[in-house]
Design an enzyme around this catalytic site. Sequence first.
Site, short mmCIF file in Angstrom:
data_model
loop_
_atom_site.label_atom_id
_atom_site.label_comp_id
_atom_site.label_asym_id
_atom_site.label_seq_id
_atom_site.Cartn_x
_atom_site.Cartn_y
_atom_site.Cartn_z
N LYS A 188 0.85 -1.20 0.00
CA LYS A 188 0.00 0.00 0.00
C LYS A 188 0.88 1.26 0.00
CE LYS A 188 -0.24 -0.28 5.04
NZ LYS A 188 -1.06 -0.71 6.19
N TYR A 197 15.77 30.50 8.34
CA TYR A 197 14.56 31.17 8.81
C TYR A 197 14.53 31.24 10.33
CZ TYR A 197 12.38 30.71 4.17
OH TYR A 197 12.09 30.81 2.85
C1 LIG Z 1 -0.25 -1.72 6.79
C2 LIG Z 1 -0.87 -2.98 7.24
C3 LIG Z 1 -0.09 -4.14 7.39
C4 LIG Z 1 1.42 -4.15 7.30
O1 LIG Z 1 1.95 -3.73 8.55
P1 LIG Z 1 3.52 -3.58 8.80
O2 LIG Z 1 3.61 -3.12 10.20
O3 LIG Z 1 4.02 -2.59 7.81
O4 LIG Z 1 4.12 -4.93 8.58
C5 LIG Z 1 -0.76 -5.32 7.67
N1 LIG Z 1 -2.10 -5.34 7.84
C6 LIG Z 1 -2.87 -4.24 7.75
C7 LIG Z 1 -4.34 -4.34 7.96
C8 LIG Z 1 -2.28 -3.02 7.46
O5 LIG Z 1 -3.04 -1.92 7.39
#
Ligand SMILES: *Cc1c(COP(=O)(O)O)cnc(C)c1O
Length: 361
Positions: A34, A255
Amino acid sequence: MTFPTATISISALQHNFARVKHYAPKSKVMSVIKADAYGHGVIAVAEALKQSDAFAVARLSEAVSLRHHGVTLPIVILEGVNTADDFQLAAELELSPVIHLSSQVDLLSSITLVQPLRFNWIMVDSGMHRLGIRPEDIETALSRLTASGNMNDEFGLMSHFANSDLVGDIRNQHQLEHMQSLKHKTGLPVCLSNSAAVLAYPESHLDWVRPGLMLYGISPFANTNAAEHELQPAMQLTTQLISVYDINIGEQVGYGGDWSAKQASRIGVASIGYGDGYSRHLSNRSEVVIRGQRCPVIGRISMDTICINLTDCSKASVGDEVLLWGRSELMVEEVAEYAGTIPYELVTVLSKRVNRDVIDG
Ligand SMILES: *Cc1c(COP(=O)(O)O)cnc(C)c1O
């Protein structure tokens, strides 16, 4: 030459995938890609991780884009979908939206999809109370989904830990017990473990694991880095020094004049800033590596530039490479701590302006 650049290593991604198999040898792997593969570039990552048994993304749009790029593995949509049109599109493209809400079950019971959905997952709320159907309602949901005719018979149960980075926390055990009991009742495969659970909670691996962060060579724990789990950072973030100059004692840099020279100092300017996703919370806090040497980031992070104290790195010159993170000299876990956040955030917020360079090595 284009900079800043996030150099993405295919061999590191594949090494990390092999580490998942090492920790969870009996489980199938749903690789989480994702958010543009946590900022690493999803198309290259999907290609590098094609040994996965399935992929998971958050949203329908991410899954559609993967299919359009020719990815043929099963793709799970972790957030699911909520309209008939979106279910129809998922069915056409053979995508797998997670069912996490009873209204999704109602909807599927009232429509007819072009073809049944496959590789179906129901999200169980085993204690996190984010997305999911309560354990006591799972069997009803399952029989209604089967009766809808819109899903084939490949079902699995999924859940997500709220505290997997806290090793030994009793709440993880409670969540696992809910899932084990449902597995026993339904006979269905279960998918529970994210990266932290893959690394530290073997009992939770069950039929499928669902790692994200560790695939990118990053530790999910606050007190360890990738090297301690034999993971290799898949992203090196670098840029160039675009200016080097000397200032006098008492002169202020950047800044707000948040940093001023306590002695005559040499200052460098590197081309990266919050407009690239290099967090402004790193102002006056972070470090970079130039010519193998650590140098402090000074003053406020600007949109396009950061200032660096080069007083102890006097050979540094315009055009030198500046490492922001991603090698043993400076890991993203450490930089995240400086920013008061988690490495997940630093890598996912890198902007489009950062060049992605995919290499085999
Ligand atoms: C993002 C996500 C994962 C992966 O988690 P990590 O901590 O990056 O391994 C797994 N399951 C769900 C439902 C997620 O949203």
